[in-house]
Design a protein around this motif. Structure first.
Motif, PDB file in Angstrom:
ATOM      1  N   THR A 217       0.821  -1.218   0.000  1.00 53.52           N
ATOM      2  CA  THR A 217       0.000   0.000   0.000  1.00 53.52           C
ATOM      3  C   THR A 217       0.854   1.268   0.000  1.00 53.52           C
ATOM      4  OG1 THR A 217      -1.415  -1.355   1.341  1.00 53.52           O
ATOM      5  CG2 THR A 217      -2.121   0.923   1.042  1.00 53.52           C
ATOM      6  N   PRO A 218       1.839   1.420   0.968  1.00 53.62           N
ATOM      7  CA  PRO A 218       2.637   2.646   0.917  1.00 53.62           C
ATOM      8  C   PRO A 218       3.340   2.833  -0.417  1.00 53.62           C
ATOM      9  CG  PRO A 218       3.380   1.203   2.703  1.00 53.62           C
ATOM     10  CD  PRO A 218       2.180   0.573   2.099  1.00 53.62           C
ATOM     11  N   LEU A 219       3.780   1.720  -1.013  1.00 55.71           N
ATOM     12  CA  LEU A 219       4.480   1.832  -2.295  1.00 55.71           C
ATOM     13  C   LEU A 219       3.538   2.335  -3.395  1.00 55.71           C
ATOM     14  CD1 LEU A 219       7.242   1.334  -3.572  1.00 55.71           C
ATOM     15  CD2 LEU A 219       6.424  -0.901  -4.276  1.00 55.71           C
ATOM     16  N   THR A 220       2.294   1.844  -3.379  1.00 61.11           N
ATOM     17  CA  THR A 220       1.329   2.306  -4.391  1.00 61.11           C
ATOM     18  C   THR A 220       1.098   3.811  -4.236  1.00 61.11           C
ATOM     19  OG1 THR A 220       0.287   0.182  -4.010  1.00 61.11           O
ATOM     20  CG2 THR A 220      -0.904   1.687  -5.432  1.00 61.11           C
ATOM     21  N   VAL A 221       0.991   4.267  -2.955  1.00 57.97           N
ATOM     22  CA  VAL A 221       0.771   5.698  -2.712  1.00 57.97           C
ATOM     23  C   VAL A 221       1.963   6.499  -3.247  1.00 57.97           C
ATOM     24  CG1 VAL A 221       0.450   7.436  -0.899  1.00 57.97           C
ATOM     25  CG2 VAL A 221      -0.652   5.209  -0.691  1.00 57.97           C
ATOM     26  N   LEU A 222       3.185   6.034  -2.891  1.00 60.24           N
ATOM     27  CA  LEU A 222       4.406   6.728  -3.345  1.00 60.24           C
ATOM     28  C   LEU A 222       4.460   6.810  -4.864  1.00 60.24           C
ATOM     29  CD1 LEU A 222       7.331   5.441  -1.089  1.00 60.24           C
ATOM     30  CD2 LEU A 222       6.545   7.780  -1.406  1.00 60.24           C
ATOM     31  N   LYS A 223       4.155   5.663  -5.513  1.00 62.61           N
ATOM     32  CA  LYS A 223       4.211   5.637  -6.980  1.00 62.61           C
ATOM     33  C   LYS A 223       3.196   6.609  -7.572  1.00 62.61           C
ATOM     34  CE  LYS A 223       4.495   1.775  -9.259  1.00 62.61           C
ATOM     35  NZ  LYS A 223       4.141   0.380  -9.547  1.00 62.61           N
ATOM     36  N   GLY A 224       2.018   6.677  -6.948  1.00 60.87           N
ATOM     37  CA  GLY A 224       0.971   7.590  -7.419  1.00 60.87           C
ATOM     38  C   GLY A 224       1.451   9.031  -7.349  1.00 60.87           C
ATOM     39  N   TYR A 225       2.025   9.420  -6.177  1.00 64.84           N
ATOM     40  CA  TYR A 225       2.514  10.803  -6.016  1.00 64.84           C
ATOM     41  C   TYR A 225       3.657  11.099  -6.979  1.00 64.84           C
ATOM     42  CZ  TYR A 225      -0.417  11.934  -2.031  1.00 64.84           C
ATOM     43  OH  TYR A 225      -1.481  12.224  -1.249  1.00 64.84           O
ATOM     44  N   LEU A 226       4.512  10.109  -7.181  1.00 60.66           N
ATOM     45  CA  LEU A 226       5.637  10.312  -8.112  1.00 60.66           C
ATOM     46  C   LEU A 226       5.121  10.616  -9.514  1.00 60.66           C
ATOM     47  CD1 LEU A 226       8.309   7.658  -7.122  1.00 60.66           C
ATOM     48  CD2 LEU A 226       8.606  10.123  -7.240  1.00 60.66           C
ATOM     49  N   GLU A 227       4.103   9.845  -9.952  1.00 59.98           N
ATOM     50  CA  GLU A 227       3.516  10.077 -11.281  1.00 59.98           C
ATOM     51  C   GLU A 227       2.938  11.486 -11.355  1.00 59.98           C
ATOM     52  OE1 GLU A 227       0.689   7.008 -12.377  1.00 59.98           O
ATOM     53  OE2 GLU A 227       2.300   5.527 -12.137  1.00 59.98           O
ATOM     54  N   THR A 228       2.190  11.868 -10.280  1.00 56.61           N
ATOM     55  CA  THR A 228       1.579  13.202 -10.269  1.00 56.61           C
ATOM     56  C   THR A 228       2.656  14.272 -10.345  1.00 56.61           C
ATOM     57  OG1 THR A 228       0.135  12.168  -8.670  1.00 56.61           O
ATOM     58  CG2 THR A 228      -0.261  14.508  -9.091  1.00 56.61           C
ATOM     59  N   LEU A 229       3.711  14.094  -9.527  1.00 52.14           N
ATOM     60  CA  LEU A 229       4.798  15.089  -9.519  1.00 52.14           C
ATOM     61  C   LEU A 229       5.425  15.218 -10.905  1.00 52.14           C
ATOM     62  CD1 LEU A 229       6.690  14.518  -6.162  1.00 52.14           C
ATOM     63  CD2 LEU A 229       5.677  16.637  -6.977  1.00 52.14           C
ATOM     64  N   GLN A 230       5.643  14.057 -11.543  1.00 53.19           N
ATOM     65  CA  GLN A 230       6.247  14.090 -12.879  1.00 53.19           C
ATOM     66  C   GLN A 230       5.350  14.814 -13.885  1.00 53.19           C
ATOM     67  OE1 GLN A 230       7.328   9.966 -13.418  1.00 53.19           O
ATOM     68  NE2 GLN A 230       9.460  10.541 -13.717  1.00 53.19           N
ATOM     69  N   GLU A 231       4.031  14.569 -13.747  1.00 53.37           N
ATOM     70  CA  GLU A 231       3.078  15.213 -14.666  1.00 53.37           C
ATOM     71  C   GLU A 231       3.076  16.722 -14.491  1.00 53.37           C
ATOM     72  OE1 GLU A 231      -1.026  13.929 -14.578  1.00 53.37           O
ATOM     73  OE2 GLU A 231      -0.262  11.878 -14.918  1.00 53.37           O
ATOM     74  N   PHE A 232       3.034  17.178 -13.202  1.00 54.09           N
ATOM     75  CA  PHE A 232       2.882  18.606 -12.928  1.00 54.09           C
ATOM     76  C   PHE A 232       4.171  19.393 -13.007  1.00 54.09           C
ATOM     77  CE2 PHE A 232      -1.102  17.046 -11.285  1.00 54.09           C
ATOM     78  CZ  PHE A 232      -1.975  17.997 -11.765  1.00 54.09           C
ATOM     79  N   HIS A 233       5.304  18.693 -12.908  1.00 53.52           N
ATOM     80  CA  HIS A 233       6.554  19.409 -12.800  1.00 53.52           C
ATOM     81  C   HIS A 233       6.946  20.101 -14.115  1.00 53.52           C
ATOM     82  CE1 HIS A 233      11.072  19.337 -13.003  1.00 53.52           C
ATOM     83  NE2 HIS A 233      10.797  20.301 -12.170  1.00 53.52           N
ATOM     84  N   GLY A 234       6.727  19.436 -15.206  1.00 55.47           N
ATOM     85  CA  GLY A 234       6.933  20.048 -16.515  1.00 55.47           C
ATOM     86  C   GLY A 234       8.377  20.292 -16.886  1.00 55.47           C
ATOM     87  N   GLY A 235       9.346  19.732 -16.225  1.00 55.45           N
ATOM     88  CA  GLY A 235      10.751  19.746 -16.624  1.00 55.45           C
ATOM     89  C   GLY A 235      11.477  21.054 -16.425  1.00 55.45           C
TER      90      GLY A 235
END
Ligand code: ADP
Length: 432
Positions: A217-235
């Motif tokens: 469960t914690p790993l799924t949460v972490l992976k979810g936030y990582l994806e969101t961060l990657q999406e919003f960060h914009g490089g």
């Protein structure tokens, strides 16, 4: 001729001589006849004495007194009997000492005859199995321990490994049964209480399974936030980009590790294989090949499948799928680009074997026996970069064991590797 016999012959000749002289003097055969009869009666009397002594023989009763050859005969017999007595006493003492040491053993010992009936046991075996002499002596072992695994173990007659079963007397006690053959087809059964070891092993399995499960469960949460961060960060920040990318890679690696640990725990803890399914191998292997290739898209290998189109195995589709996917993934992972990977089936006397062969770098001989251990990797640095978990071959081994199959690994450095799955006849579908 020995001295006493000579003495006896002299005595007979003397009696004969004197009686013949008297017979000649008296012109009658009677004196000789009477003398011979007296000698015969004397001999019969001596025979009776020795017979009587032998019949009532006891250790501290001396032989009857006699002179000449009879005396010698009595003495020799006495010496022989004493020697035999001494030997018997020594043997009895050895047997008693052996019995005493066997009953002092903390492990149980049961002697089985050639029909596997219990003919003797020590105290430890009596308490481990709950044996009672009055009712259990000469009973077949399988009447007492009614477990199909024990029946198979004894029937197969291959005692290179031991068997672990609950005691019929107290089911919370786990016993290790090891059998050795001895004498004229008899069996020696050794019993060891391995309850503590079993509990420790169970604790280890439960711990690994629980931790892996809790980490999901914690790993799924972490992976979810990582994806969101990657999406919003914009490089905007290259360093942050790199960090996010590495974090995503490592979380994926962790996900694979947890999935493998959970799969291994499931393979170890589910005691029975679910009802077997019929699995047609060729389409399955082609599908797994696509899956494995997708994990290493930079490599182009050639696959040669040598097995009939409709060839099928009986077993658990999910478990065999995991085993074959691991073998194909490894072949792709460790074989340099443009390699040749072959999968072929061979029918043998006791079943058949499915071989996964590659022309990769091979494995040094001293690693082969340890490859199926969890996390064992001959070259940790190289393998870590390959993205593996070190659990692949352990999964293959356990999935095969559950099908009563075995994994054999053949390899030589620089000469490629062969991973051979030996299946018993029971896994082979009849109507191939
Ligand atoms: P990993 O996740 O490291 O691949 P495995 O249990 O699948 O773990 O394999 C254990 C080790 O066996 C690997 O690290 C690798 O060194 C070796 N190995 C497995 N398959 C092959 C192969 N086809 N060729 C060469 N080495 C192999």
């Amino acid at each position: 001729m020995n001295f006493s016999i000579l003495h006896e012959v002299r005595r007979i000749l003397l009696i004969l001589g004197i009686s013949l002289l008297v017979s000649w003097q008296q012109q009658s055969l009677w004196p000789t006849t009477i003398a011979l009869m007296i000698y015969l009666a004397f001999s019969t009397y001596q025979l009776m004495r020795i017979n009587n002594w032998l019949l009532n023989y006891s250790k501290d009763w001396d032989p009857p007194e006699a002179s000449g050859a009879w005396g010698d005969l009595f003495d020799n017999l006495y010496r022989l009997l004493r020697k035999e007595n001494a030997q018997r006493e020594t043997l009895t003492e050895i047997i008693k000492r052996t019995e005493r040491s066997i009953s002092a053993l903390r492990d149980g010992v049961v002697i089985l005859d050639r029909w596997q009936r219990m003919t003797n046991w020590n105290q430890a075996a009596a308490s481990l199995l709950g044996l009672r002499r009055a009712t259990d002596l000469r009973q077949p072992l399988t009447n007492l321990v009614r477990h199909p695994a024990l029946l198979n173990y004894l029937r197969e007659d291959d005692f290179t490994t031991s068997l672990t079963l609950p005691s019929p007397h107290a089911t919370h006690v786990i016993l290790e049964f090891s059998v050795t053959r001895f004498g004229a087809g008899e069996y020696l059964l050794l019993l060891r209480d391995v309850t503590q070891l079993h509990q420790l092993e169970q604790m280890r399995k439960d711990f690994v399974a629980n931790v892996s499960h809790e980490l999901k469960t914690p790993l799924t949460v972490l992976k979810g936030y990582l994806e969101t961060l990657q999406e919003f960060h914009g490089g905007e920040l290259p360093t942050l980009d790199k960090a996010l990318e590495q974090m995503t890679q490592q979380s994926q690696r962790m996900q694979v590790l947890i999935d493998d640990l959970l799969l291994l725990a499931r393979l170890e803890s589910t005691p029975k294989l679910p009802a077997p399914q019929v699995i047609t191998l060729k389409p399955l292997l082609l599908e797994l090949w696509q899956e494995a290739q997708a994990l290493a898209p930079e490599k182009t290998h050639q696959l040669n499948l040598h097995l009939p189109d409709n060839f099928s195995l009986k077993g658990n589709a999910n478990e065999l799928r995991s085993a074959f996917l691991n073998l194909l993934t490894n072949a792709i992972k460790y074989t340099p680009d443009q390699g040749c990977i072959q999968v072929f089936w061979q029918t043998t006397e006791h079943g058949g074997s499915l071989t996964f062969s590659d022309n990769g770098p091979g494995i040094a001989a001293h690693h082969l026996s340890r490859l199926t251990e969890r996390f064992y990797r001959p070259d940790a640095g190289r393998e870590q970069s390959s993205g593996g978990t070190g659990l692949g071959l352990a999964i293959v081994k356990h999935a095969l064991i559950r099908h009563h199959a075995q994994l054999e690994i053949q390899s030589r450095l620089g000469n490629g590797s062969q991973f051979i799955c030996h299946f018993p006849a029971s896994c082979i579908q009849d109507n191939q």
